[in-house]
Design an enzyme around this catalytic site. Sequence first.
Site, short mmCIF file in Angstrom:
data_model
loop_
_atom_site.label_atom_id
_atom_site.label_comp_id
_atom_site.label_asym_id
_atom_site.label_seq_id
_atom_site.Cartn_x
_atom_site.Cartn_y
_atom_site.Cartn_z
N CYS A 6 -26.08 -53.31 129.31
CA CYS A 6 -26.97 -53.96 130.29
C CYS A 6 -27.74 -52.90 131.07
O CYS A 6 -28.93 -53.09 131.38
CB CYS A 6 -26.17 -54.86 131.23
SG CYS A 6 -25.70 -56.44 130.49
N ASP A 29 -27.63 -44.86 118.31
CA ASP A 29 -26.27 -44.65 118.79
C ASP A 29 -26.11 -43.19 119.25
O ASP A 29 -26.58 -42.26 118.60
CB ASP A 29 -25.25 -44.96 117.68
CG ASP A 29 -23.85 -45.14 118.23
OD1 ASP A 29 -23.34 -46.27 118.19
OD2 ASP A 29 -23.26 -44.15 118.70
N HIS A 45 -26.26 -60.81 128.16
CA HIS A 45 -24.92 -60.23 128.06
C HIS A 45 -23.98 -61.24 127.41
O HIS A 45 -23.56 -62.21 128.04
CB HIS A 45 -24.38 -59.81 129.43
CG HIS A 45 -23.01 -59.20 129.32
ND1 HIS A 45 -22.81 -57.86 129.08
CD2 HIS A 45 -21.77 -59.77 129.36
CE1 HIS A 45 -21.50 -57.61 128.99
NE2 HIS A 45 -20.85 -58.77 129.16
N HIS A 98 -22.90 -56.20 119.95
CA HIS A 98 -23.84 -55.28 119.31
C HIS A 98 -23.55 -55.20 117.82
O HIS A 98 -22.41 -55.37 117.38
CB HIS A 98 -23.77 -53.88 119.94
CG HIS A 98 -22.39 -53.30 119.99
ND1 HIS A 98 -21.48 -53.63 120.96
CD2 HIS A 98 -21.76 -52.42 119.17
CE1 HIS A 98 -20.35 -52.97 120.75
NE2 HIS A 98 -20.49 -52.23 119.65
P1 AMP Z 1 -18.17 -50.20 119.27
O1 AMP Z 1 -17.12 -49.15 119.11
O2 AMP Z 1 -18.37 -51.07 118.08
O3 AMP Z 1 -17.98 -51.00 120.55
O4 AMP Z 1 -19.55 -49.42 119.40
C1 AMP Z 1 -20.03 -48.91 120.60
C2 AMP Z 1 -21.01 -47.85 120.24
O5 AMP Z 1 -21.81 -47.58 121.37
C3 AMP Z 1 -20.39 -46.52 119.81
O6 AMP Z 1 -20.82 -46.21 118.48
C4 AMP Z 1 -20.94 -45.53 120.84
O7 AMP Z 1 -21.25 -44.28 120.27
C5 AMP Z 1 -22.16 -46.24 121.34
N1 AMP Z 1 -22.60 -45.91 122.69
C6 AMP Z 1 -21.86 -45.91 123.82
N2 AMP Z 1 -22.61 -45.61 124.88
C7 AMP Z 1 -23.87 -45.41 124.42
C8 AMP Z 1 -25.11 -45.07 125.01
N3 AMP Z 1 -25.23 -44.86 126.33
N4 AMP Z 1 -26.19 -44.94 124.22
C9 AMP Z 1 -26.10 -45.14 122.88
N5 AMP Z 1 -24.96 -45.49 122.26
C10 AMP Z 1 -23.86 -45.60 123.01
ZN ZN Z 2 -23.95 -56.17 129.03
#
Ligand code: AMP
Ligand code: ZN
Length: 112
Positions: A6, A29, A45, A98
């Site tokens: 968010c 990512d 959200h 996501h």
């Molecule tokens: P998950 O483990 O499926 O919840 O994926 C979350 C993903 O978000 C991971 O691959 C992280 O590397 C990515 N992530 C977390 N914070 C950020 C951010 N600020 N910008 C880009 N990716 C992020």
């Molecule tokens: Zn959110």
Amino acid sequence: MDCVFCAIINGEIPSSKVYEDDTIVAFKDLSPQAPVHILVIPKQHIKWGYDVTPENSAVVAHIFETIPKIAKEQGLDNGYRVVNNCGESAGQSVLHLHFHLLGGRDFTWPPG
Ligand code: AMP
Ligand code: ZN
């Protein structure tokens, strides 16, 4: 609400956006697991896959309509993988729905 995605949507923390429209956004990512690793998220959200319902699933359909366009823009002409980690066993670490769009290398099946 303390939600990193968010905060990205609201512009409070930076991201490398590759696509945005009224209802969804896609950005790179931070910790890429493939040469192309993009997260596609609804602006609304929604905590996780368990919370997808007939009332909000249009945005999920829109995500899946948009993923092929992003994949083509990213040069993923040899296939790609879409992953949704839902909940603890799947390793979901950010509690905002996501979809990972991964490509640019070969993937194994079954996943780990
Ligand atoms: P998950 O483990 O499926 O919840 O994926 C979350 C993903 O978000 C991971 O691959 C992280 O590397 C990515 N992530 C977390 N914070 C950020 C951010 N600020 N910008 C880009 N990716 C992020
Ligand atoms: Zn959110």
